[in-house]
Design a protein around this motif. Structure first.
Motif, PDB file in Angstrom:
ATOM      1  N   LEU A 189     -44.363  85.462  56.532  1.00 57.14           N
ATOM      2  CA  LEU A 189     -44.168  86.841  56.992  1.00 57.14           C
ATOM      3  C   LEU A 189     -42.819  87.022  57.678  1.00 57.14           C
ATOM      4  O   LEU A 189     -42.113  87.994  57.424  1.00 57.14           O
ATOM      5  CB  LEU A 189     -45.287  87.238  57.952  1.00 57.14           C
ATOM      6  CG  LEU A 189     -46.655  87.460  57.337  1.00 57.14           C
ATOM      7  CD1 LEU A 189     -47.699  87.652  58.437  1.00 57.14           C
ATOM      8  CD2 LEU A 189     -46.647  88.632  56.393  1.00 57.14           C
ATOM      9  N   HIS A 202     -40.000  89.324  55.982  1.00 58.58           N
ATOM     10  CA  HIS A 202     -39.761  90.586  56.685  1.00 58.58           C
ATOM     11  C   HIS A 202     -38.383  90.609  57.337  1.00 58.58           C
ATOM     12  O   HIS A 202     -37.817  91.670  57.536  1.00 58.58           O
ATOM     13  CB  HIS A 202     -40.850  90.795  57.747  1.00 58.58           C
ATOM     14  CG  HIS A 202     -40.908  92.182  58.265  1.00 58.58           C
ATOM     15  ND1 HIS A 202     -40.254  92.574  59.403  1.00 58.58           N
ATOM     16  CD2 HIS A 202     -41.541  93.293  57.795  1.00 58.58           C
ATOM     17  CE1 HIS A 202     -40.484  93.842  59.622  1.00 58.58           C
ATOM     18  NE2 HIS A 202     -41.262  94.307  58.665  1.00 58.58           N
ATOM     19  N   PRO A 221     -47.352  98.029  47.427  1.00 64.47           N
ATOM     20  CA  PRO A 221     -47.798  97.762  48.793  1.00 64.47           C
ATOM     21  C   PRO A 221     -48.882  96.690  48.905  1.00 64.47           C
ATOM     22  O   PRO A 221     -49.022  96.077  49.947  1.00 64.47           O
ATOM     23  CB  PRO A 221     -48.308  99.112  49.276  1.00 64.47           C
ATOM     24  CG  PRO A 221     -48.452  99.960  48.085  1.00 64.47           C
ATOM     25  CD  PRO A 221     -47.575  99.397  47.023  1.00 64.47           C
ATOM     26  N   TYR A 222     -49.645  96.445  47.855  1.00 61.00           N
ATOM     27  CA  TYR A 222     -50.763  95.517  47.992  1.00 61.00           C
ATOM     28  C   TYR A 222     -50.655  94.308  47.069  1.00 61.00           C
ATOM     29  O   TYR A 222     -51.659  93.714  46.729  1.00 61.00           O
ATOM     30  CB  TYR A 222     -52.072  96.253  47.740  1.00 61.00           C
ATOM     31  CG  TYR A 222     -52.246  97.407  48.680  1.00 61.00           C
ATOM     32  CD1 TYR A 222     -52.367  97.195  50.044  1.00 61.00           C
ATOM     33  CD2 TYR A 222     -52.255  98.706  48.212  1.00 61.00           C
ATOM     34  CE1 TYR A 222     -52.510  98.253  50.923  1.00 61.00           C
ATOM     35  CE2 TYR A 222     -52.403  99.771  49.086  1.00 61.00           C
ATOM     36  CZ  TYR A 222     -52.528  99.530  50.439  1.00 61.00           C
ATOM     37  OH  TYR A 222     -52.668 100.584  51.297  1.00 61.00           O
ATOM     38  N   ASP A 223     -49.459  93.935  46.680  1.00 56.60           N
ATOM     39  CA  ASP A 223     -49.336  92.752  45.837  1.00 56.60           C
ATOM     40  C   ASP A 223     -48.402  91.715  46.463  1.00 56.60           C
ATOM     41  O   ASP A 223     -47.725  90.978  45.771  1.00 56.60           O
ATOM     42  CB  ASP A 223     -48.882  93.124  44.427  1.00 56.60           C
ATOM     43  CG  ASP A 223     -47.463  93.654  44.382  1.00 56.60           C
ATOM     44  OD1 ASP A 223     -46.897  93.921  45.453  1.00 56.60           O
ATOM     45  OD2 ASP A 223     -46.931  93.787  43.267  1.00 56.60           O
ATOM     46  N   SER A 224     -48.387  91.644  47.767  1.00 57.58           N
ATOM     47  CA  SER A 224     -47.487  90.711  48.436  1.00 57.58           C
ATOM     48  C   SER A 224     -48.059  89.294  48.394  1.00 57.58           C
ATOM     49  O   SER A 224     -49.279  89.092  48.299  1.00 57.58           O
ATOM     50  CB  SER A 224     -47.253  91.141  49.886  1.00 57.58           C
ATOM     51  OG  SER A 224     -48.440  91.015  50.630  1.00 57.58           O
ATOM     52  N   SER A 256     -48.023  87.251  50.864  1.00 59.87           N
ATOM     53  CA  SER A 256     -48.766  87.011  52.099  1.00 59.87           C
ATOM     54  C   SER A 256     -50.207  87.500  51.978  1.00 59.87           C
ATOM     55  O   SER A 256     -51.131  86.833  52.446  1.00 59.87           O
ATOM     56  CB  SER A 256     -48.069  87.674  53.284  1.00 59.87           C
ATOM     57  OG  SER A 256     -47.864  89.040  53.039  1.00 59.87           O
ATOM     58  N   ARG A 257     -50.422  88.633  51.342  1.00 57.51           N
ATOM     59  CA  ARG A 257     -51.789  89.125  51.135  1.00 57.51           C
ATOM     60  C   ARG A 257     -52.551  88.184  50.213  1.00 57.51           C
ATOM     61  O   ARG A 257     -53.731  87.903  50.428  1.00 57.51           O
ATOM     62  CB  ARG A 257     -51.781  90.529  50.557  1.00 57.51           C
ATOM     63  CG  ARG A 257     -53.180  91.093  50.355  1.00 57.51           C
ATOM     64  CD  ARG A 257     -53.128  92.487  49.775  1.00 57.51           C
ATOM     65  NE  ARG A 257     -52.745  93.447  50.767  1.00 57.51           N
ATOM     66  CZ  ARG A 257     -53.607  94.266  51.376  1.00 57.51           C
ATOM     67  NH1 ARG A 257     -54.886  94.195  51.087  1.00 57.51           N
ATOM     68  NH2 ARG A 257     -53.191  95.134  52.265  1.00 57.51           N
ATOM     69  N   VAL A 310     -50.482  90.706  58.726  1.00 55.39           N
ATOM     70  CA  VAL A 310     -50.135  90.892  57.308  1.00 55.39           C
ATOM     71  C   VAL A 310     -50.092  92.382  56.979  1.00 55.39           C
ATOM     72  O   VAL A 310     -49.158  92.859  56.323  1.00 55.39           O
ATOM     73  CB  VAL A 310     -51.133  90.142  56.391  1.00 55.39           C
ATOM     74  CG1 VAL A 310     -50.958  90.557  54.940  1.00 55.39           C
ATOM     75  CG2 VAL A 310     -50.981  88.643  56.536  1.00 55.39           C
ATOM     76  N   LEU A 311     -51.086  93.128  57.454  1.00 57.42           N
ATOM     77  CA  LEU A 311     -51.098  94.578  57.211  1.00 57.42           C
ATOM     78  C   LEU A 311     -49.907  95.263  57.868  1.00 57.42           C
ATOM     79  O   LEU A 311     -49.309  96.175  57.292  1.00 57.42           O
ATOM     80  CB  LEU A 311     -52.402  95.186  57.731  1.00 57.42           C
ATOM     81  CG  LEU A 311     -53.664  94.812  56.969  1.00 57.42           C
ATOM     82  CD1 LEU A 311     -54.884  95.404  57.652  1.00 57.42           C
ATOM     83  CD2 LEU A 311     -53.583  95.240  55.519  1.00 57.42           C
ATOM     84  N   GLU A 340     -46.868  94.632  55.783  1.00 54.48           N
ATOM     85  CA  GLU A 340     -46.882  95.432  54.555  1.00 54.48           C
ATOM     86  C   GLU A 340     -46.568  96.897  54.831  1.00 54.48           C
ATOM     87  O   GLU A 340     -46.013  97.582  53.980  1.00 54.48           O
ATOM     88  CB  GLU A 340     -48.231  95.305  53.859  1.00 54.48           C
ATOM     89  CG  GLU A 340     -48.429  93.981  53.168  1.00 54.48           C
ATOM     90  CD  GLU A 340     -49.788  93.879  52.501  1.00 54.48           C
ATOM     91  OE1 GLU A 340     -50.632  94.782  52.718  1.00 54.48           O
ATOM     92  OE2 GLU A 340     -50.002  92.917  51.773  1.00 54.48           O
ATOM     93  N   ASP A 384     -44.418  97.962  56.882  1.00 57.16           N
ATOM     94  CA  ASP A 384     -42.958  98.004  56.988  1.00 57.16           C
ATOM     95  C   ASP A 384     -42.484  99.257  57.733  1.00 57.16           C
ATOM     96  O   ASP A 384     -41.683 100.040  57.235  1.00 57.16           O
ATOM     97  CB  ASP A 384     -42.322  97.929  55.604  1.00 57.16           C
ATOM     98  CG  ASP A 384     -40.861  97.488  55.687  1.00 57.16           C
ATOM     99  OD1 ASP A 384     -40.493  96.865  56.699  1.00 57.16           O
ATOM    100  OD2 ASP A 384     -40.105  97.758  54.733  1.00 57.16           O
TER     101      ASP A 384
END
Length: 145
Positions: A26, A30, A42-45, A47-48, A101-102, A105, A107
């Protein structure tokens, strides 16, 4: 019993390793500004992915296998109760890492690197405390509980 203990230790290694890896991932992702990269969905990182596909399933398996070891061995020593308390704190840390993590994301411009450092320090202290309790099995801990 040996199979359950082996499964518990293996899952615990995956869980703790992913918890140590995620703050570094992260903070590194970041902290850098990549102007020529297309922003990810937004939801394919990564870290997720590590959190939801590696850390959380490993945590569930480690907790279930550890609970089965506890039940099969019928052990209720004071050191084990202390260990379970520390593991509960590790679960809280796991949840807070999910929130981090959220936040990464989202950002929203707020820095997350300081929180990653704090998380790594807290995680290191928790893991060292758990290892000490498991390896030393302190007998005088019953008076504290």
């Amino acid at each position: 019993m040996l199979l359950l203990l082996t499964l518990h230790i293996m899952a615990l290694l995956f869980w703790v390793a992913s918890l140590f890896y995620l703050p570094a991932l992260l903070a590194g992702r970041h902290g850098d500004n990549h102007p020529f990269e297309e922003p990810p969905e937004p939801y394919d990182s990564l870290s997720r992915l590590v959190f939801t596909r590696i850390a959380t399933p490993a945590a569930i398996v480690a907790i279930l296998a550890g609970t089965l070891v506890f039940v099969v061995d019928r052990n209720a020593s004071p050191w084990l109760l202390l260990k379970l308390t520390l593991v509960a704190m590790l679960v809280v840390a796991h949840t807070l890492l999910g929130l981090l993590v959220l936040r990464a994301e989202a950002d929203n411009g707020k820095p997350i690197q300081p929180w990653c450092r704090v998380f790594l320090v807290v995680l290191s202290l928790l893991v060292l405390a758990i290892l000490w309790v498991v390896l030393a099995k302190p007998s005088g801990i019953g008076a504290l509980l």
